[in-house]
Write a protein that holds these residues in place. Sequence first.
Motif, PDB file in Angstrom:
ATOM      1  N   ILE A  14       0.833  -1.202   0.000  1.00  0.00           N
ATOM      2  CA  ILE A  14       0.000   0.000   0.000  1.00  0.00           C
ATOM      3  C   ILE A  14       0.867   1.251   0.000  1.00  0.00           C
ATOM      4  O   ILE A  14       0.526   2.259  -0.596  1.00  0.00           O
ATOM      5  N   GLN A  15       2.013   1.166   0.648  1.00  0.00           N
ATOM      6  CA  GLN A  15       2.866   2.341   0.816  1.00  0.00           C
ATOM      7  C   GLN A  15       3.382   2.815  -0.537  1.00  0.00           C
ATOM      8  O   GLN A  15       3.883   2.044  -1.345  1.00  0.00           O
ATOM      9  N   ALA A  16       3.272   4.112  -0.776  1.00  0.00           N
ATOM     10  CA  ALA A  16       3.773   4.701  -2.005  1.00  0.00           C
ATOM     11  C   ALA A  16       5.283   4.835  -1.922  1.00  0.00           C
ATOM     12  O   ALA A  16       5.885   4.692  -0.859  1.00  0.00           O
ATOM     13  N   GLU A  71       3.927  11.750  -1.661  1.00  0.00           N
ATOM     14  CA  GLU A  71       3.108  11.946  -0.474  1.00  0.00           C
ATOM     15  C   GLU A  71       2.031  10.882  -0.424  1.00  0.00           C
ATOM     16  O   GLU A  71       1.525  10.455  -1.436  1.00  0.00           O
ATOM     17  N   THR A  72       1.700  10.458   0.807  1.00  0.00           N
ATOM     18  CA  THR A  72       0.602   9.526   0.974  1.00  0.00           C
ATOM     19  C   THR A  72      -0.697  10.288   0.767  1.00  0.00           C
ATOM     20  O   THR A  72      -0.877  11.366   1.297  1.00  0.00           O
ATOM     21  N   THR A  73      -1.606   9.726  -0.019  1.00  0.00           N
ATOM     22  CA  THR A  73      -2.879  10.402  -0.290  1.00  0.00           C
ATOM     23  C   THR A  73      -3.919   9.970   0.723  1.00  0.00           C
ATOM     24  O   THR A  73      -3.762   8.972   1.411  1.00  0.00           O
ATOM     25  N   ALA A  74      -5.019  10.729   0.777  1.00  0.00           N
ATOM     26  CA  ALA A  74      -6.085  10.420   1.728  1.00  0.00           C
ATOM     27  C   ALA A  74      -6.625   9.021   1.502  1.00  0.00           C
ATOM     28  O   ALA A  74      -6.882   8.291   2.451  1.00  0.00           O
ATOM     29  N   SER A  75      -6.821   8.625   0.241  1.00  0.00           N
ATOM     30  CA  SER A  75      -7.362   7.292  -0.009  1.00  0.00           C
ATOM     31  C   SER A  75      -6.397   6.222   0.453  1.00  0.00           C
ATOM     32  O   SER A  75      -6.821   5.176   0.937  1.00  0.00           O
ATOM     33  N   SER A  76      -5.092   6.472   0.350  1.00  0.00           N
ATOM     34  CA  SER A  76      -4.165   5.462   0.845  1.00  0.00           C
ATOM     35  C   SER A  76      -4.116   5.450   2.373  1.00  0.00           C
ATOM     36  O   SER A  76      -3.889   4.412   2.968  1.00  0.00           O
ATOM     37  N   ILE A  80      -4.676   2.050   4.291  1.00  0.00           N
ATOM     38  CA  ILE A  80      -3.735   1.568   5.315  1.00  0.00           C
ATOM     39  C   ILE A  80      -4.476   1.291   6.620  1.00  0.00           C
ATOM     40  O   ILE A  80      -4.307   0.232   7.234  1.00  0.00           O
ATOM     41  N   ILE A  81      -5.293   2.240   7.053  1.00  0.00           N
ATOM     42  CA  ILE A  81      -6.044   2.073   8.300  1.00  0.00           C
ATOM     43  C   ILE A  81      -6.937   0.837   8.215  1.00  0.00           C
ATOM     44  O   ILE A  81      -6.976   0.022   9.140  1.00  0.00           O
ATOM     45  N   GLU A  82      -7.626   0.664   7.097  1.00  0.00           N
ATOM     46  CA  GLU A  82      -8.515  -0.484   6.966  1.00  0.00           C
ATOM     47  C   GLU A  82      -7.747  -1.805   6.890  1.00  0.00           C
ATOM     48  O   GLU A  82      -8.225  -2.827   7.387  1.00  0.00           O
ATOM     49  N   THR A  83      -6.543  -1.783   6.332  1.00  0.00           N
ATOM     50  CA  THR A  83      -5.697  -2.985   6.329  1.00  0.00           C
ATOM     51  C   THR A  83      -5.279  -3.347   7.754  1.00  0.00           C
ATOM     52  O   THR A  83      -5.337  -4.512   8.154  1.00  0.00           O
ATOM     53  N   VAL A  84      -4.876  -2.337   8.526  1.00  0.00           N
ATOM     54  CA  VAL A  84      -4.485  -2.588   9.921  1.00  0.00           C
ATOM     55  C   VAL A  84      -5.681  -3.103  10.709  1.00  0.00           C
ATOM     56  O   VAL A  84      -5.569  -4.081  11.459  1.00  0.00           O
ATOM     57  N   ILE A  85      -6.836  -2.476  10.540  1.00  0.00           N
ATOM     58  CA  ILE A  85      -8.037  -2.918  11.259  1.00  0.00           C
ATOM     59  C   ILE A  85      -8.357  -4.364  10.906  1.00  0.00           C
ATOM     60  O   ILE A  85      -8.660  -5.171  11.786  1.00  0.00           O
ATOM     61  N   GLU A 108       4.062   3.664  10.999  1.00  0.00           N
ATOM     62  CA  GLU A 108       3.640   4.484  12.140  1.00  0.00           C
ATOM     63  C   GLU A 108       2.137   4.382  12.371  1.00  0.00           C
ATOM     64  O   GLU A 108       1.684   4.334  13.519  1.00  0.00           O
ATOM     65  N   ILE A 109       1.368   4.349  11.292  1.00  0.00           N
ATOM     66  CA  ILE A 109      -0.081   4.195  11.411  1.00  0.00           C
ATOM     67  C   ILE A 109      -0.393   2.866  12.088  1.00  0.00           C
ATOM     68  O   ILE A 109      -1.171   2.795  13.033  1.00  0.00           O
ATOM     69  N   SER A 110       0.250   1.809  11.624  1.00  0.00           N
ATOM     70  CA  SER A 110       0.041   0.484  12.191  1.00  0.00           C
ATOM     71  C   SER A 110       0.448   0.443  13.658  1.00  0.00           C
ATOM     72  O   SER A 110      -0.289  -0.077  14.507  1.00  0.00           O
ATOM     73  N   ARG A 111       1.587   1.007  13.980  1.00  0.00           N
ATOM     74  CA  ARG A 111       2.081   0.978  15.359  1.00  0.00           C
ATOM     75  C   ARG A 111       1.143   1.747  16.288  1.00  0.00           C
ATOM     76  O   ARG A 111       0.817   1.269  17.373  1.00  0.00           O
ATOM     77  N   LEU A 112       0.704   2.935  15.884  1.00  0.00           N
ATOM     78  CA  LEU A 112      -0.184   3.744  16.709  1.00  0.00           C
ATOM     79  C   LEU A 112      -1.443   2.968  17.067  1.00  0.00           C
ATOM     80  O   LEU A 112      -1.843   2.893  18.230  1.00  0.00           O
ATOM     81  N   MET A 113      -2.058   2.345  16.076  1.00  0.00           N
ATOM     82  CA  MET A 113      -3.294   1.604  16.297  1.00  0.00           C
ATOM     83  C   MET A 113      -3.050   0.342  17.118  1.00  0.00           C
ATOM     84  O   MET A 113      -3.820   0.011  18.016  1.00  0.00           O
ATOM     85  N   THR A 114      -1.973  -0.355  16.839  1.00  0.00           N
ATOM     86  CA  THR A 114      -1.658  -1.600  17.538  1.00  0.00           C
ATOM     87  C   THR A 114      -1.305  -1.348  19.002  1.00  0.00           C
ATOM     88  O   THR A 114      -1.729  -2.094  19.885  1.00  0.00           O
ATOM     89  N   VAL A 115      -0.542  -0.303  19.273  1.00  0.00           N
ATOM     90  CA  VAL A 115      -0.159   0.027  20.652  1.00  0.00           C
ATOM     91  C   VAL A 115      -1.398   0.332  21.486  1.00  0.00           C
ATOM     92  O   VAL A 115      -1.558  -0.191  22.596  1.00  0.00           O
ATOM     93  N   VAL A 116      -2.293   1.154  20.971  1.00  0.00           N
ATOM     94  CA  VAL A 116      -3.504   1.490  21.729  1.00  0.00           C
ATOM     95  C   VAL A 116      -4.335   0.238  21.986  1.00  0.00           C
ATOM     96  O   VAL A 116      -4.752  -0.025  23.119  1.00  0.00           O
ATOM     97  N   ALA A 117      -4.586  -0.551  20.941  1.00  0.00           N
ATOM     98  CA  ALA A 117      -5.413  -1.753  21.093  1.00  0.00           C
ATOM     99  C   ALA A 117      -4.790  -2.730  22.087  1.00  0.00           C
ATOM    100  O   ALA A 117      -5.482  -3.272  22.961  1.00  0.00           O
ATOM    101  N   SER A 118      -3.499  -2.947  21.978  1.00  0.00           N
ATOM    102  CA  SER A 118      -2.817  -3.914  22.842  1.00  0.00           C
ATOM    103  C   SER A 118      -2.789  -3.479  24.298  1.00  0.00           C
ATOM    104  O   SER A 118      -3.075  -4.272  25.200  1.00  0.00           O
ATOM    105  N   ILE A 119      -2.440  -2.213  24.542  1.00  0.00           N
ATOM    106  CA  ILE A 119      -2.379  -1.725  25.924  1.00  0.00           C
ATOM    107  C   ILE A 119      -3.768  -1.747  26.560  1.00  0.00           C
ATOM    108  O   ILE A 119      -3.923  -2.141  27.719  1.00  0.00           O
ATOM    109  N   ALA A 120      -4.777  -1.351  25.810  1.00  0.00           N
ATOM    110  CA  ALA A 120      -6.144  -1.376  26.345  1.00  0.00           C
ATOM    111  C   ALA A 120      -6.557  -2.800  26.681  1.00  0.00           C
ATOM    112  O   ALA A 120      -7.079  -3.066  27.771  1.00  0.00           O
ATOM    113  N   ASP A 121      -6.319  -3.731  25.769  1.00  0.00           N
ATOM    114  CA  ASP A 121      -6.719  -5.119  25.990  1.00  0.00           C
ATOM    115  C   ASP A 121      -5.944  -5.759  27.145  1.00  0.00           C
ATOM    116  O   ASP A 121      -6.486  -6.555  27.899  1.00  0.00           O
TER     117      ASP A 121
END
Length: 159
Positions: free
Chosen positions: A14-16, A21-26, A30-35, A133-146
């Motif tokens: 996915i990464q350009a 520059e990363t576009t909004a659609s990417s 990326i967010i939906e791939t991580v989710i 960084e997008i993946s790490r941000l989301m993963t860190v929050v989810a993991s620490i909360a869980d």
Amino acid sequence: MTTNAIDLDTLSAIQADDSEETTASSYVDIIETVISSLEQEGTAMVNHSDEGHTWKFQYGSVDVYVQLTGETAEDTLTTWSPVHKLPVQNEPEMMRKLLEMNCGNTFEACFGLIDQSVVVFATRTLQDINPSEISRLMTVVASIADENDEDLLKTYPAA
């Protein structure tokens, strides 16, 4: 605790190119791939509006929220997950514990308060952000909360 490996090959695809520059659609892709790599099957929901995009999914025993406010460098990616509702018994002790955990156990995230809920929270502007960084941000929050919600609920029951 729930553990799911994030498919870095998928994120890399996915990464350009680094010079683009990363576009909004990417960002959305990326967010939906991580989710999709983190969520329990069938739990993800999304809301697209003029104010941005908001996702909700379940990771282990917690709900995780992701908000993308737009596509410019000044816009933000915010992830949060509620882990407890206030008031609780021995609230000062719990607050001290959360502050101590913020000092060394939460990486880029932190415990905080939103309304009457204790949350794990992280936010980042889109300026120079990359898929990892997008993946790490989301993963860190989810993991620490869980990892912490059940212990906090048990140790500090509702008042």
